[in-house]
Design an enzyme around this catalytic site. Sequence first.
Site, PDB file in Angstrom:
ATOM      1  N   GLU A 277      15.500  15.769  28.542  1.00 54.72           N
ATOM      2  CA  GLU A 277      16.032  16.141  29.857  1.00 54.72           C
ATOM      3  C   GLU A 277      16.289  17.647  29.943  1.00 54.72           C
ATOM      4  O   GLU A 277      15.956  18.288  30.942  1.00 54.72           O
ATOM      5  CB  GLU A 277      17.338  15.383  30.138  1.00 54.72           C
TER       6      GLU A 277
ATOM      7  N   ALA B 246      -5.502  -2.265   2.354  1.00 56.57           N
ATOM      8  CA  ALA B 246      -6.832  -2.737   2.729  1.00 56.57           C
ATOM      9  C   ALA B 246      -7.267  -3.785   1.730  1.00 56.57           C
ATOM     10  O   ALA B 246      -7.069  -3.619   0.518  1.00 56.57           O
ATOM     11  CB  ALA B 246      -7.826  -1.579   2.749  1.00 56.57           C
TER      12      ALA B 246
ATOM     13  N   GLU C 287       2.561   2.319   0.657  1.00 51.91           N
ATOM     14  CA  GLU C 287       1.127   2.248   0.376  1.00 51.91           C
ATOM     15  C   GLU C 287       0.858   1.748  -1.039  1.00 51.91           C
ATOM     16  O   GLU C 287      -0.063   2.185  -1.710  1.00 51.91           O
ATOM     17  CB  GLU C 287       0.479   3.610   0.622  1.00 51.91           C
TER      18      GLU C 287
ATOM     19  N   SER D 207       0.394  -3.330  -5.562  1.00 47.26           N
ATOM     20  CA  SER D 207       0.752  -4.718  -5.387  1.00 47.26           C
ATOM     21  C   SER D 207       2.124  -5.070  -5.942  1.00 47.26           C
ATOM     22  O   SER D 207       2.815  -5.920  -5.380  1.00 47.26           O
ATOM     23  CB  SER D 207      -0.319  -5.604  -6.031  1.00 47.26           C
TER      24      SER D 207
ATOM     25  N   ASN E 172       4.636  -3.540  -3.470  1.00 48.52           N
ATOM     26  CA  ASN E 172       4.586  -4.367  -2.261  1.00 48.52           C
ATOM     27  C   ASN E 172       5.432  -5.623  -2.433  1.00 48.52           C
ATOM     28  O   ASN E 172       6.233  -5.991  -1.568  1.00 48.52           O
ATOM     29  CB  ASN E 172       3.142  -4.794  -1.963  1.00 48.52           C
ATOM     30  N   ASN E 173       5.236  -6.284  -3.568  1.00 49.18           N
ATOM     31  CA  ASN E 173       5.935  -7.541  -3.805  1.00 49.18           C
ATOM     32  C   ASN E 173       7.436  -7.328  -3.995  1.00 49.18           C
ATOM     33  O   ASN E 173       8.244  -8.173  -3.609  1.00 49.18           O
ATOM     34  CB  ASN E 173       5.351  -8.248  -5.025  1.00 49.18           C
TER      35      ASN E 173
END
Length: 357
Positions: A52, A152, A284, A287, A290-291
Amino acid sequence: MNYDNLMRECFDLALKGSGKVLTNPMVGAVLYKDGKIIARGYHKSYYDDHAEIDCFNNLNESAEGATLVVNLEPCSHFGKHPPCVDEVIRRKVKRVVISNTDTNPKVDGISKLKEAGIEVITGVLEEEGEKLNEKFFFNMKYNRPLVALKYAQSLDGKIATENFDSKWISNEESRLFVHKLRSDYDAIIVGRNTLETDNPRLTSRITNGVDPFRVIVTSKAKLDLGYEVFKENSDNKTIIATNSKIDLGEGVKVLTLKDKNGSVDLNDLLDRIYELNIGSVLVEGGSVLNNSFLEADLVDKIYQFMAPIVVSGKNSRSAFVGKGAKLIKDAKRFRIDEIKRFGSDVMFEVNNVYRNS
């Protein structure tokens, strides 16, 4: 009057701040008077004026009697800057059109505008506005960064061969989109194995892209500084997250975190980087990491790219390696929100069914 087109103009302006506003929302604003737009503005970075104020600064005539269209409710509290709503009132704007109300409990700009006799219209393209600022709304609700996983995989669910080769499963179009994702997220997180196997730069290599913070998670006390990610550290955005005592000298920030079963406590990691105004992270891999996020119930979103190839092999790598669910009813559940094609690749954007809804 239909304000949809003016609100979409605000969305386009807001997106110019993507990757730069950190835990602040992306906001665009336009002033509309006598059938035309008389000024535009947006929130350029975490430290710059709000949209604004930027809009008013770009004004070449009086705003009195104009309609201010803005995708988020103007702030009404003192933070890094004075309340935007006070300036809106001072400029004698006639009407304020808003997409989303601000979920920050400190903000109640709408009431203040109405008390000043300014007409307020809310809910214009509300769902699109929520999607635009999903990270900000998540931060306000859960008080931590939004965590997205990106990987991927092949048709048979493999992200690497048994020799850890993964270049390239996805095609060039998919990888270009990933660089855009990197620019849109505040930080990238990888594990030590990914650092040593792939030697990634973890930068956004697109025109006008914003390089995110680069977070390396490791439980070991020694780390070779010869990797590319450390060569990219002229911006001082490389962070080592560890549960060990480690000294890398000047130039690399080290976060010494709580230990959880011999590994970095990921909840502590998210708390600490949130204190650095990092409101979103892109994990990224690989594995195991990620887990770890999955088992800690810290995965809010997944970008899964699937290529039309089959890797096979009993020792090839899947996207998640860990204990896993013993019964299907115990599996982590997600909701597919979007499917995109990138040439021969397909990307699934999915959200945790219990969050981002």
